[in-house]
Each structure stands twice: as structure tokens, then as C-alpha cells.
Design a protein around this motif. Sequence first.
Motif, PDB file in Angstrom:
ATOM      1  N   PRO A   5     -31.476  10.443  53.110  1.00  0.00           N
ATOM      2  CA  PRO A   5     -31.934  11.728  53.657  1.00  0.00           C
ATOM      3  C   PRO A   5     -33.264  12.147  53.031  1.00  0.00           C
ATOM      4  O   PRO A   5     -33.575  11.782  51.894  1.00  0.00           O
ATOM      5  CB  PRO A   5     -30.817  12.699  53.257  1.00  0.00           C
ATOM      6  N   THR A   6     -34.035  12.925  53.758  1.00  0.00           N
ATOM      7  CA  THR A   6     -35.379  13.327  53.318  1.00  0.00           C
ATOM      8  C   THR A   6     -35.368  13.986  51.952  1.00  0.00           C
ATOM      9  O   THR A   6     -36.183  13.653  51.086  1.00  0.00           O
ATOM     10  CB  THR A   6     -36.019  14.274  54.354  1.00  0.00           C
ATOM     11  N   ARG A   7     -34.449  14.918  51.728  1.00  0.00           N
ATOM     12  CA  ARG A   7     -34.416  15.627  50.445  1.00  0.00           C
ATOM     13  C   ARG A   7     -34.199  14.655  49.291  1.00  0.00           C
ATOM     14  O   ARG A   7     -34.838  14.756  48.245  1.00  0.00           O
ATOM     15  CB  ARG A   7     -33.318  16.694  50.445  1.00  0.00           C
ATOM     16  N   VAL A   8     -33.321  13.703  49.461  1.00  0.00           N
ATOM     17  CA  VAL A   8     -33.044  12.704  48.421  1.00  0.00           C
ATOM     18  C   VAL A   8     -34.286  11.865  48.155  1.00  0.00           C
ATOM     19  O   VAL A   8     -34.649  11.611  47.001  1.00  0.00           O
ATOM     20  CB  VAL A   8     -31.847  11.804  48.819  1.00  0.00           C
ATOM     21  N   ASP A  12     -36.268  11.680  44.574  1.00  0.00           N
ATOM     22  CA  ASP A  12     -36.457  10.365  43.950  1.00  0.00           C
ATOM     23  C   ASP A  12     -37.943  10.066  43.743  1.00  0.00           C
ATOM     24  O   ASP A  12     -38.349   9.580  42.682  1.00  0.00           O
ATOM     25  CB  ASP A  12     -35.831   9.260  44.807  1.00  0.00           C
ATOM     26  N   ALA A  13     -38.749  10.351  44.755  1.00  0.00           N
ATOM     27  CA  ALA A  13     -40.194  10.101  44.649  1.00  0.00           C
ATOM     28  C   ALA A  13     -40.810  10.983  43.572  1.00  0.00           C
ATOM     29  O   ALA A  13     -41.650  10.527  42.781  1.00  0.00           O
ATOM     30  CB  ALA A  13     -40.876  10.340  45.995  1.00  0.00           C
ATOM     31  N   ALA A  41     -42.797  18.911  55.319  1.00  0.00           N
ATOM     32  CA  ALA A  41     -41.364  18.619  55.197  1.00  0.00           C
ATOM     33  C   ALA A  41     -40.890  18.850  53.763  1.00  0.00           C
ATOM     34  O   ALA A  41     -39.793  19.372  53.540  1.00  0.00           O
ATOM     35  CB  ALA A  41     -41.075  17.182  55.627  1.00  0.00           C
ATOM     36  N   LEU A  42     -41.721  18.483  52.790  1.00  0.00           N
ATOM     37  CA  LEU A  42     -41.374  18.717  51.389  1.00  0.00           C
ATOM     38  C   LEU A  42     -41.157  20.209  51.147  1.00  0.00           C
ATOM     39  O   LEU A  42     -40.183  20.612  50.508  1.00  0.00           O
ATOM     40  CB  LEU A  42     -42.484  18.185  50.480  1.00  0.00           C
ATOM     41  N   TYR A  43     -42.054  21.035  51.706  1.00  0.00           N
ATOM     42  CA  TYR A  43     -41.960  22.481  51.489  1.00  0.00           C
ATOM     43  C   TYR A  43     -40.808  23.120  52.272  1.00  0.00           C
ATOM     44  O   TYR A  43     -40.455  24.263  52.012  1.00  0.00           O
ATOM     45  CB  TYR A  43     -43.288  23.170  51.785  1.00  0.00           C
ATOM     46  N   LYS A  44     -40.194  22.393  53.177  1.00  0.00           N
ATOM     47  CA  LYS A  44     -38.969  22.895  53.820  1.00  0.00           C
ATOM     48  C   LYS A  44     -37.818  22.913  52.815  1.00  0.00           C
ATOM     49  O   LYS A  44     -36.921  23.737  52.903  1.00  0.00           O
ATOM     50  CB  LYS A  44     -38.581  22.001  55.006  1.00  0.00           C
ATOM     51  N   TYR A  45     -37.864  22.000  51.849  1.00  0.00           N
ATOM     52  CA  TYR A  45     -36.782  21.877  50.858  1.00  0.00           C
ATOM     53  C   TYR A  45     -37.113  22.564  49.534  1.00  0.00           C
ATOM     54  O   TYR A  45     -36.213  23.023  48.841  1.00  0.00           O
ATOM     55  CB  TYR A  45     -36.478  20.402  50.590  1.00  0.00           C
ATOM     56  N   PHE A  46     -38.380  22.597  49.165  1.00  0.00           N
ATOM     57  CA  PHE A  46     -38.787  23.105  47.854  1.00  0.00           C
ATOM     58  C   PHE A  46     -39.969  24.059  48.005  1.00  0.00           C
ATOM     59  O   PHE A  46     -40.967  23.712  48.628  1.00  0.00           O
ATOM     60  CB  PHE A  46     -39.156  21.944  46.921  1.00  0.00           C
TER      61      PHE A  46
END
Length: 198
Positions: A5-8, A12-13, A41-46
Motif C-alpha cells: 500500500p502507498t502509505r507503507v 519505508d522509503a 499523495a505523500l501529503y494525503k497521509y502525512f
Amino acid sequence: MEQKPTRVRIVDAARDLMRTAGLARTTTKEIAKAAGCSEAALYKYFASKEELFLTVLDERLPRLGGLLGALAADPGSRTVEENLTEIARQAALFYEESFPMAASLYAEPQLKARHEEGMRRLGAGPHKPVEGLTAYLRTEQRLGRVGADADPRAAAALLLGACVQRAFAYEMTEDGRPPQSLDDFARSIARTLMSGLG
């Protein structure tokens, strides 16, 4: 092979880049690229790089915060020395992993100040383990398993300070390793601290 999944992938990255380039030099753009997603997309999670850093610390490094919180709430059936041994072991591992990530901040005072402000807004920071260990030792003090005249905050600072020291003090030695194994270190720190807490 199924993609994570994208968040994972983002977490990890972030962990991998922060380990190799340090927190100061790692950008959200680089993290998103390594995770195979857009920066949006990163800023959707963080909400921020600081929030992502805290997630890496919480989800990808040894579980120091969770251990301290659990022990403060319920010391369990083990002795204080056994609990301190496990805390020292996890703390040494945690600092060994996190120190290289955060050390680069000290080279850039303005970035360090921004990072510290972000961490304050999130209610986080390097003082939290000291507070967590202090709370645990106060619980043990109330139970009569730590001496009434002992100073829990000083004991917490001593134990965690030794773990931080272990994380970077031996890299310049000939073999680059501490003189004791992790388990021997944790046991000796706990045993020594107990002589002052008893």
C-alpha cells in the motif's frame, strides 16, 4: 508480486532515505519518488516531514515509546531490574537507528529550529523517552520497588544517556563496535542503576 500500500511504501522509503542521507537532507519530493508516488499523495497521509519522521520512529524502529508507556501503566510481573534491562536494550537499539537520521539537523541551525517547532506542535521530541522512563520509575517508587529517596528523572537521564552514548561513541574505534554486546550492556546498565535506586 503485489505492491505494498502507498502509505507503507512512503514510510519505508522515508526510513531508508533518512538512514542514508539524514533527516535534514531528505526531502518529501525524494521520499515520494522512492515510494513510487506523487508528493501530493505523500501529503494525503502525512501533514509534514516531522510527522513522517515520527511515524518512522514509531513504526519502523525498536519500540521504545510503547514499552515505556506500557510499563508506566502496568509494571508487570518482572522485577525492576528486568524491566530496566529491557528498556536499556530497546533504547540502545532505538538510538542506534535514530541517531544517524537526526544528527544531520545539527549542521543546519535554521532547519533544526524549524524541525523542533514542528515536533513541539506534534507534542513530540527527544525529551519524551526521559519523561516516559521517569513516569515508569515513579510508578515503581509508589509500589515501593524503587527507594523513596531515589530521583526517577536523574535515573532516567542516566540510563537513556548511556544508550545514546553507545549509539555513536564507538564508531571511531578500530573495529567500530562497543566493547560489550547489546545484552551485556543492557544488563550492566540496569544492574548499576539498581544499586542507586534500591
